[in-house]
Design a protein around this motif. Structure first.
Motif, PDB file in Angstrom:
ATOM      1  N   VAL A 183      -4.852  16.735  -4.026  1.00 11.87           N
ATOM      2  CA  VAL A 183      -3.805  17.738  -4.228  1.00 11.87           C
ATOM      3  C   VAL A 183      -2.409  17.133  -4.342  1.00 11.87           C
ATOM      4  N   ASN A 184      -2.093  16.213  -3.453  1.00  7.06           N
ATOM      5  CA  ASN A 184      -0.707  15.784  -3.280  1.00  7.06           C
ATOM      6  C   ASN A 184      -0.087  15.079  -4.478  1.00  7.06           C
ATOM      7  N   LYS A 185      -0.900  14.452  -5.300  1.00  8.44           N
ATOM      8  CA  LYS A 185      -0.353  13.775  -6.482  1.00  8.44           C
ATOM      9  C   LYS A 185       0.314  14.789  -7.405  1.00  8.44           C
ATOM     10  N   THR A 186      -0.296  15.949  -7.551  1.00  7.15           N
ATOM     11  CA  THR A 186       0.293  17.013  -8.373  1.00  7.15           C
ATOM     12  C   THR A 186       1.374  17.751  -7.610  1.00  7.15           C
ATOM     13  N   LEU A 187       1.134  18.008  -6.340  1.00  5.88           N
ATOM     14  CA  LEU A 187       2.069  18.777  -5.520  1.00  5.88           C
ATOM     15  C   LEU A 187       3.421  18.076  -5.389  1.00  5.88           C
ATOM     16  N   PHE A 188       3.405  16.787  -5.083  1.00  2.00           N
ATOM     17  CA  PHE A 188       4.640  16.053  -4.848  1.00  2.00           C
ATOM     18  C   PHE A 188       5.232  15.445  -6.112  1.00  2.00           C
ATOM     19  N   GLY A 189       4.459  15.447  -7.195  1.00  2.00           N
ATOM     20  CA  GLY A 189       4.957  14.867  -8.446  1.00  2.00           C
ATOM     21  C   GLY A 189       4.784  13.363  -8.486  1.00  2.00           C
ATOM     22  N   THR A 190       5.286  12.673  -7.488  1.00  2.00           N
ATOM     23  CA  THR A 190       5.112  11.222  -7.374  1.00  2.00           C
ATOM     24  C   THR A 190       4.736  10.866  -5.946  1.00  2.00           C
ATOM     25  N   LEU A 191       3.861   9.911  -5.811  1.00  2.00           N
ATOM     26  CA  LEU A 191       3.469   9.382  -4.512  1.00  2.00           C
ATOM     27  C   LEU A 191       3.689   7.874  -4.521  1.00  2.00           C
ATOM     28  N   ARG A 192       3.736   7.287  -3.344  1.00  2.00           N
ATOM     29  CA  ARG A 192       3.873   5.839  -3.238  1.00  2.00           C
ATOM     30  C   ARG A 192       2.508   5.145  -3.290  1.00  2.00           C
ATOM     31  N   TYR A 193       1.494   5.923  -3.574  1.00  2.00           N
ATOM     32  CA  TYR A 193       0.143   5.390  -3.789  1.00  2.00           C
ATOM     33  C   TYR A 193      -0.527   6.269  -4.836  1.00  2.00           C
ATOM     34  N   ASP A 194      -1.513   5.729  -5.515  1.00  2.00           N
ATOM     35  CA  ASP A 194      -2.277   6.496  -6.489  1.00  2.00           C
ATOM     36  C   ASP A 194      -3.708   6.620  -5.970  1.00  2.00           C
ATOM     37  N   PRO A 195      -4.157   7.850  -5.665  1.00  2.00           N
ATOM     38  CA  PRO A 195      -5.511   8.021  -5.128  1.00  2.00           C
ATOM     39  C   PRO A 195      -6.591   7.444  -6.036  1.00  2.00           C
ATOM     40  N   GLU A 196      -6.339   7.416  -7.352  1.00  2.00           N
ATOM     41  CA  GLU A 196      -7.354   6.955  -8.291  1.00  2.00           C
ATOM     42  C   GLU A 196      -7.453   5.441  -8.367  1.00  2.00           C
ATOM     43  N   THR A 197      -6.335   4.746  -8.246  1.00  2.00           N
ATOM     44  CA  THR A 197      -6.336   3.301  -8.474  1.00  2.00           C
ATOM     45  C   THR A 197      -6.088   2.459  -7.222  1.00  2.00           C
ATOM     46  N   ASP A 198      -5.531   3.050  -6.175  1.00  2.00           N
ATOM     47  CA  ASP A 198      -5.160   2.270  -5.000  1.00  2.00           C
ATOM     48  C   ASP A 198      -6.144   2.398  -3.842  1.00  2.00           C
ATOM     49  N   LEU A 199      -7.168   3.222  -4.020  1.00  2.00           N
ATOM     50  CA  LEU A 199      -8.125   3.459  -2.947  1.00  2.00           C
ATOM     51  C   LEU A 199      -9.555   3.358  -3.457  1.00  2.00           C
ATOM     52  N   ALA A 200     -10.441   2.953  -2.575  1.00  2.00           N
ATOM     53  CA  ALA A 200     -11.866   2.845  -2.911  1.00  2.00           C
ATOM     54  C   ALA A 200     -12.663   3.789  -2.013  1.00  2.00           C
ATOM     55  N   PRO A 201     -13.342   4.783  -2.569  1.00  2.00           N
ATOM     56  CA  PRO A 201     -14.158   5.683  -1.755  1.00  2.00           C
ATOM     57  C   PRO A 201     -15.310   4.925  -1.091  1.00  2.00           C
ATOM     58  N   ILE A 202     -15.610   5.292   0.143  1.00  2.00           N
ATOM     59  CA  ILE A 202     -16.744   4.707   0.859  1.00  2.00           C
ATOM     60  C   ILE A 202     -17.877   5.718   0.981  1.00  2.00           C
ATOM     61  N   ILE A 203     -17.553   6.900   1.543  1.00  2.00           N
ATOM     62  CA  ILE A 203     -18.595   7.909   1.741  1.00  2.00           C
ATOM     63  C   ILE A 203     -17.963   9.261   2.062  1.00  2.00           C
ATOM     64  N   LEU A 204     -18.587  10.322   1.590  1.00  2.00           N
ATOM     65  CA  LEU A 204     -18.216  11.681   2.001  1.00  2.00           C
ATOM     66  C   LEU A 204     -18.796  11.936   3.381  1.00  2.00           C
ATOM     67  N   ILE A 205     -17.961  12.381   4.306  1.00  2.00           N
ATOM     68  CA  ILE A 205     -18.425  12.671   5.654  1.00  2.00           C
ATOM     69  C   ILE A 205     -18.905  14.112   5.777  1.00  2.00           C
ATOM     70  N   GLU A 206     -18.110  15.049   5.270  1.00  2.00           N
ATOM     71  CA  GLU A 206     -18.492  16.454   5.386  1.00  2.00           C
ATOM     72  C   GLU A 206     -17.646  17.310   4.458  1.00  2.00           C
ATOM     73  N   LYS A 207     -18.139  18.480   4.197  1.00  2.00           N
ATOM     74  CA  LYS A 207     -17.349  19.488   3.495  1.00  2.00           C
ATOM     75  C   LYS A 207     -17.731  20.849   4.052  1.00  2.00           C
ATOM     76  N   GLY A 208     -16.760  21.752   4.029  1.00  2.00           N
ATOM     77  CA  GLY A 208     -17.029  23.058   4.607  1.00  2.00           C
ATOM     78  C   GLY A 208     -16.162  24.128   4.001  1.00  2.00           C
ATOM     79  N   PRO A 209     -16.672  25.337   3.908  1.00  2.00           N
ATOM     80  CA  PRO A 209     -15.913  26.447   3.322  1.00  2.00           C
ATOM     81  C   PRO A 209     -14.858  26.970   4.279  1.00  2.00           C
ATOM     82  N   LEU A 210     -14.027  27.860   3.778  1.00  2.00           N
ATOM     83  CA  LEU A 210     -13.064  28.580   4.603  1.00  2.00           C
ATOM     84  C   LEU A 210     -13.469  30.047   4.641  1.00  2.00           C
ATOM     85  N   MET A 211     -12.951  30.763   5.613  1.00  2.00           N
ATOM     86  CA  MET A 211     -13.216  32.194   5.710  1.00  2.00           C
ATOM     87  C   MET A 211     -11.909  32.953   5.646  1.00  2.00           C
ATOM     88  N   LEU A 212     -11.909  34.004   4.862  1.00  2.00           N
ATOM     89  CA  LEU A 212     -10.769  34.915   4.865  1.00  2.00           C
ATOM     90  C   LEU A 212     -10.930  35.815   6.081  1.00  2.00           C
TER      91      LEU A 212
END
Length: 325
Positions: A101-130
């Motif tokens: 989200v933050n790359k679009t939200l802030f316009g510019t970041l001091r890091y690029d999620p696509e090029t500066d980080l290496a994914p290791i593993i998804l730990i979990e995901k979960g829905p929200l409730m209204l």
């Protein structure tokens, strides 16, 4: 030059190239690992990191030290990981907002999620409730949509801050129903939830780990869930999809990341240890009891999720003209 000499030199060259990789695979880790959490102590990212750190320390035979570096919507801690030495001794908990989200939200970041980080593993995901206050007049999604269309810009929803899953879930809901509501951001999700229970705002999209205890204590009333299907914890609560809003699907997620350039054998060793840790029965029971889906899989699986989510939420942020505080 004789063929035998050429072959010998080629074999030596190949051996030299493979030495760093072999060393990384056989000697890592030989000292404590620093696990950076980009949020404060006591939250879901912090608690899950500590639970996994205990289990992975046993598997890797080295301590894993959790280091909280909160601030700027998760950017400070995530940037710290991105700028760390790519040797496997600094890794991080990578979350929904800083990675998608933050790359679009802030316009510019001091890091690029696509090029500066290496994914290791998804730990979990979960829905929200209204959720709404138990005394609220709104009992269904249609109640909310009808009221919002009758008086645009009068209904309110709370969140733990700009650009988080609380707000973005509501934004996605508004974009798919054509309604307008007033966003009331707080400094934390718990503060936003407290004001909802006090009746000071109309509704909130809350994460399951937080919503479940309050719903069971009759302090909140659930209206709908942002997963494709109903949660086994609340089989009577419909999903947005079955109510006619299939695009209102939100899964808050987190997983481990490393600095870009971290050797593949190290990434694979961390991935294997995390996958093993996620098999722990006690941890699995805890995660499922909070309404989450247990992660796992390969680094490539996590990378694909991050890419897909970044595309989705970039469009939502732009359409809603959401700006940081």
């Amino acid at each position: 030059m004789k063929l035998s000499t050429l072959l010998s030199r080629s074999m030596i060259g190949l051996a030299l190239v493979s030495v760093p990789t072999l060393q990384a695979q056989t000697t890592y880790p030989n000292k404590p690992i620093n696990l950076v959490v980009p949020y404060g102590a006591g939250g879901s990212a912090d608690s899950r990191s500590r639970q996994l750190a205990v289990r992975m320390s046993v598997l890797l035979k080295q301590p894993i030290i959790v280091d909280n570096k909160p601030g700027a919507g998760g950017n400070i801690g995530t940037e710290f990981v991105a700028r760390a030495a790519p040797d496997g001794y600094t890794i991080g908990m990578g979350n929904f907002a800083p990675l998608a989200v933050n790359k679009t939200l802030f316009g510019t970041l001091r890091y690029d999620p696509e090029t500066d980080l290496a994914p290791i593993i998804l730990i979990e995901k979960g829905p929200l409730m209204l959720v709404v206050n138990p005394n609220s007049q709104y009992k269904t999604i249609q109640d909310i949509v009808t009221a919002a269309k009758a008086k645009p810009g009068t209904l309110t929803f709370s969140s733990g801050g700009i650009g988080g899953s609380h707000q973005l879930s509501a934004e996605l809901f508004m974009q798919n129903t054509g309604i307008q509501m007033i966003h009331v951001p707080y400094k934390s999700g718990s503060a936003a939830l407290t004001d909802l229970m006090a009746g000071n705002v109309d509704m909130m999209f809350d994460q399951m780990y937080s919503a479940v205890p309050s719903i069971r204590a009759d302090k909140l009333r659930p209206i709908a869930i942002t997963s494709k299907k109903r949660s086994p914890l609340f089989p009577n609560v419909p999903s947005f999809a079955e109510l006619g809003y299939p695009k209102v699907e939100v899964l808050n997620w987190q997983g481990f990341i490393a600095p870009a350039g971290t050797p593949k054998p190290i990434i694979e060793k961390l991935n294997k240890a995390a996958n093993e840790a996620l098999k722990d029965p006690q941890l699995r029971e805890l995660m499922l009891s909070q309404g989450n889906e247990i992660g796992g899989g390969t680094p490539a699986d996590f990378a694909a999720l991050i890419k897909s989510e970044a595309t989705k939420w970039s469009a939502v942020v732009k359409a809603g003209n959401i700006k940081p505080e």
